[in-house]
Design an enzyme around this catalytic site. Sequence first.
Site, PDB file in Angstrom:
ATOM      1  N   ALA A   1       0.832  -1.211   0.000  1.00 53.22           N
ATOM      2  CA  ALA A   1       0.000   0.000   0.000  1.00 53.22           C
ATOM      3  C   ALA A   1       0.864   1.257   0.000  1.00 53.22           C
ATOM      4  CB  ALA A   1      -0.907  -0.012   1.221  1.00 53.22           C
TER       5      ALA A   1
ATOM      6  N   ARG B   1      -3.640   9.007  -9.303  1.00 52.57           N
ATOM      7  CA  ARG B   1      -4.782   9.076 -10.222  1.00 52.57           C
ATOM      8  C   ARG B   1      -6.125   9.220  -9.500  1.00 52.57           C
ATOM      9  NH1 ARG B   1      -3.574   3.935 -13.688  1.00 52.57           N
ATOM     10  NH2 ARG B   1      -2.260   3.478 -11.879  1.00 52.57           N
TER      11      ARG B   1
ATOM     12  N   THR C   1       7.171  -3.380  -7.115  1.00 52.21           N
ATOM     13  CA  THR C   1       6.457  -4.276  -6.196  1.00 52.21           C
ATOM     14  C   THR C   1       7.388  -5.251  -5.469  1.00 52.21           C
ATOM     15  OG1 THR C   1       5.877  -5.527  -8.189  1.00 52.21           O
ATOM     16  CG2 THR C   1       4.156  -4.165  -7.245  1.00 52.21           C
TER      17      THR C   1
ATOM     18  N   ASP D   1      -5.140  -2.098  -2.939  1.00 55.79           N
ATOM     19  CA  ASP D   1      -6.206  -1.443  -3.712  1.00 55.79           C
ATOM     20  C   ASP D   1      -7.088  -2.437  -4.464  1.00 55.79           C
ATOM     21  OD1 ASP D   1      -4.481  -2.241  -5.686  1.00 55.79           O
ATOM     22  OD2 ASP D   1      -4.161  -0.259  -6.556  1.00 55.79           O
TER      23      ASP D   1
ATOM     24  N   GLY E   1      -0.330  -7.186 -16.368  1.00 54.37           N
ATOM     25  CA  GLY E   1       0.708  -8.156 -16.686  1.00 54.37           C
ATOM     26  C   GLY E   1       0.043  -9.386 -17.298  1.00 54.37           C
TER      27      GLY E   1
ATOM     28  N   ASN F   1      -2.495 -11.093 -14.813  1.00 51.52           N
ATOM     29  CA  ASN F   1      -2.087 -11.180 -13.418  1.00 51.52           C
ATOM     30  C   ASN F   1      -2.975 -10.295 -12.561  1.00 51.52           C
ATOM     31  OD1 ASN F   1      -0.670 -11.300 -11.000  1.00 51.52           O
ATOM     32  ND2 ASN F   1       0.873  -9.788 -11.658  1.00 51.52           N
TER      33      ASN F   1
ATOM     34  N   ASN G   1      -7.596   2.431  -9.233  1.00 51.68           N
ATOM     35  CA  ASN G   1      -6.620   3.499  -9.450  1.00 51.68           C
ATOM     36  C   ASN G   1      -7.287   4.850  -9.606  1.00 51.68           C
ATOM     37  OD1 ASN G   1      -4.300   1.729  -9.541  1.00 51.68           O
ATOM     38  ND2 ASN G   1      -5.050   1.058 -11.524  1.00 51.68           N
TER      39      ASN G   1
ATOM     40  N   ASN H   1     -29.404  21.237  22.179  1.00 47.59           N
ATOM     41  CA  ASN H   1     -28.265  20.604  22.859  1.00 47.59           C
ATOM     42  C   ASN H   1     -27.014  21.455  22.842  1.00 47.59           C
ATOM     43  OD1 ASN H   1     -28.047  20.238  20.081  1.00 47.59           O
ATOM     44  ND2 ASN H   1     -26.790  18.403  20.317  1.00 47.59           N
TER      45      ASN H   1
HETATM   46  C1  UD1 Z   1       0.547  -4.725 -11.132  1.00 44.96           C
HETATM   47  C2  UD1 Z   1       1.270  -5.974 -11.634  1.00 44.96           C
HETATM   48  C3  UD1 Z   1       0.573  -6.464 -12.918  1.00 44.96           C
HETATM   49  C4  UD1 Z   1      -0.876  -6.760 -12.604  1.00 44.96           C
HETATM   50  C5  UD1 Z   1      -1.565  -5.541 -11.997  1.00 44.96           C
HETATM   51  C6  UD1 Z   1      -2.920  -5.936 -11.481  1.00 44.96           C
HETATM   52  C7  UD1 Z   1       3.638  -5.844 -11.012  1.00 44.96           C
HETATM   53  C8  UD1 Z   1       4.981  -5.470 -11.463  1.00 44.96           C
HETATM   54  N1  UD1 Z   1       2.658  -5.654 -11.904  1.00 44.96           N
HETATM   55  O1  UD1 Z   1       0.692  -3.699 -12.100  1.00 44.96           O
HETATM   56  O2  UD1 Z   1       1.206  -7.628 -13.405  1.00 44.96           O
HETATM   57  O3  UD1 Z   1      -1.550  -7.158 -13.791  1.00 44.96           O
HETATM   58  O4  UD1 Z   1      -0.818  -5.040 -10.881  1.00 44.96           O
HETATM   59  O5  UD1 Z   1      -3.625  -4.800 -10.987  1.00 44.96           O
HETATM   60  O6  UD1 Z   1       3.455  -6.318  -9.901  1.00 44.96           O
HETATM   61  N2  UD1 Z   1       3.438  -0.652  -4.823  1.00 44.96           N
HETATM   62  C9  UD1 Z   1       4.221  -0.334  -3.731  1.00 44.96           C
HETATM   63  N3  UD1 Z   1       5.494   0.081  -3.942  1.00 44.96           N
HETATM   64  C10 UD1 Z   1       6.033   0.184  -5.188  1.00 44.96           C
HETATM   65  C11 UD1 Z   1       5.225  -0.138  -6.287  1.00 44.96           C
HETATM   66  C12 UD1 Z   1       3.943  -0.552  -6.076  1.00 44.96           C
HETATM   67  O7  UD1 Z   1       3.785  -0.441  -2.586  1.00 44.96           O
HETATM   68  O8  UD1 Z   1       7.217   0.565  -5.284  1.00 44.96           O
HETATM   69  C13 UD1 Z   1       2.076  -1.119  -4.584  1.00 44.96           C
HETATM   70  C14 UD1 Z   1       1.029  -0.113  -5.055  1.00 44.96           C
HETATM   71  O9  UD1 Z   1       0.611   0.716  -3.992  1.00 44.96           O
HETATM   72  C15 UD1 Z   1      -0.103  -1.020  -5.497  1.00 44.96           C
HETATM   73  C16 UD1 Z   1       0.596  -2.294  -5.926  1.00 44.96           C
HETATM   74  O10 UD1 Z   1       1.878  -2.278  -5.341  1.00 44.96           O
HETATM   75  O11 UD1 Z   1      -0.972  -1.329  -4.430  1.00 44.96           O
HETATM   76  C17 UD1 Z   1       0.692  -2.462  -7.443  1.00 44.96           C
HETATM   77  O12 UD1 Z   1       1.399  -1.401  -8.015  1.00 44.96           O
HETATM   78  P1  UD1 Z   1       0.957  -0.729  -9.363  1.00 44.96           P
HETATM   79  O13 UD1 Z   1       1.954   0.312  -9.713  1.00 44.96           O
HETATM   80  O14 UD1 Z   1      -0.470  -0.344  -9.291  1.00 44.96           O
HETATM   81  O15 UD1 Z   1       1.141  -1.947 -10.390  1.00 44.96           O
HETATM   82  P2  UD1 Z   1       0.394  -2.134 -11.766  1.00 44.96           P
HETATM   83  O16 UD1 Z   1       1.091  -1.367 -12.812  1.00 44.96           O
HETATM   84  O17 UD1 Z   1      -1.053  -1.918 -11.604  1.00 44.96           O
HETATM   85 MG    MG Z   2      -2.359  -0.964 -10.106  1.00 45.27          MG
END
Ligand code: UD1
Ligand code: MG
Length: 451
Positions: free
Chosen positions: A12, A18, A84, A108, A144, A173, A230, A372
């Site tokens: 998180a 966005r 991630t 999220d 992904g 994914n 998002n 009140n």
């Molecule tokens: C990610 C997945 C993608 C998947 C999609 C589903 C990866 C690399 N990609 O993409 O394969 O289809 O979600 O919704 O995992 N976050 C952190 N720190 C970071 C980066 C992200 O805490 O440095 C958290 C974000 O807050 C979020 C989650 O990880 O809750 C996913 O990050 P986000 O940038 O939304 O990944 P997507 O591009 O949506």
């Molecule tokens: Mg995302």
Amino acid sequence: MTARSSLTIVLAAGEGTRMRSGLPKVLHPVAGQPMLAHVLAAAPKGERDALAVVIGPDHAAVAEATKRLRPDAGIFVQRERLGTAHAVLAARDAIARGADDLLVVFGDTPLISAETFARLRVPLQQGAALAVLGFRAADPTGYGRLLVEGGRLKAIREHADASAEERTITLCNAGVMAFDGRKALQLIEKIGCANAKAEYYLVDAVAIARQSGLEAVVIETSEDEVRGINTKAQLAEAESVMQARLRKAALEAGVTMIAPDTVYLAADTRFGSDVTIEPFVVIGPGVSISDGAVIHSFSHIVQASIGKNASVGPYARLRPGTSLGDGARIGNFVETKAATLEAGVKVNHLSYIGDAHVGANANVGAGTITCNYDGFAKHRTEIGEGAFIGTNSSLVAPVKIGAGAYVGSGSVITKDVPDDALAVERSPQTNREGGAKRYRELKTKAKPSKG
Ligand code: UD1
Ligand code: MG
């Protein structure tokens, strides 16, 4: 259920830019609770199940919410947002404690269910190193893609890195992954950042597992369960999926709803048996409605408990701290706040009852207001059992109306009224006094024993 221990890491730390909001993304509410609360509620929560939440450096509010929702959760700060996999490693200390299963989920995705977590853990028991939650996306753009070969998961390719051919794949994914807890750290630590965004992608754990001769599998679920939020538009979509679920569950539990699509529920709404909810009712968090109660149209209810066979509305507003006893009746254009109304109380029209206690069977006439607030502080009003408050009366708190007392209509009561007394204050000399006396006579006739 499995006897294996688990660690769930909730990511998180994202900015959530966005959403265009000052509120951190995971704190935006769905069905009256922060998104994060839904994810935490779905995560395994037995004695051998641990929880870690990875937050951003300026997310004190997320840390507070986490502590409130799950005091046992570890909170880890990801100082730089490098992807991630990097986010998961922020919780390295928790991973190193070595749970049997390591689950990673995004903060999220509020529609995820406990059953799905359980399904993802099954392949781990059977020897897989990694299980990924997949779904068939109506529009896979941005997700992904799951590259499957001979029924086995080979790799996950992020949209930005995917070839034109790979982009035609709709199996995506969902973002939830389950690792064999003893192998997780060595896989995740090998992840590099040679990709279009130069981020450390957790999804690369799949290819690394395969290269090491380990097995990775896909567990599929519906798109509705893994909607990632998002934007505000996606938040509204998730709300509508959640509302549909809550309405269905309420109907299955025996609640009567004439037009369920117009009724808004909260994730924690509790119902007794034979409850009826008319069209266009909004129920916020912290509401319980007991057996046989009826909520009439256009009522708005938050943090309130409603007794058996009570009747609320139409057009009633029950604010936090309202408690209605059995058979109580709240009519149109009545507002209550921090008020206990005991069994059989009637407030049928156009009243405000705040910071008050109303004894059983009291009758509060139309237009009665508990005053009140004096501009500085809130004060309490006590209305005794069986009291009768005439229409259009102002009860200036702090004030106590005794049990069985009668307040003439149009009164402005500033001093306590003793039990069974007649009070007509600041009213012109009209027939109200006569009305009060008549009431007393009738009451004496009806119950001669009571003096
Ligand atoms: C990610 C997945 C993608 C998947 C999609 C589903 C990866 C690399 N990609 O993409 O394969 O289809 O979600 O919704 O995992 N976050 C952190 N720190 C970071 C980066 C992200 O805490 O440095 C958290 C974000 O807050 C979020 C989650 O990880 O809750 C996913 O990050 P986000 O940038 O939304 O990944 P997507 O591009 O949506
Ligand atoms: Mg995302």
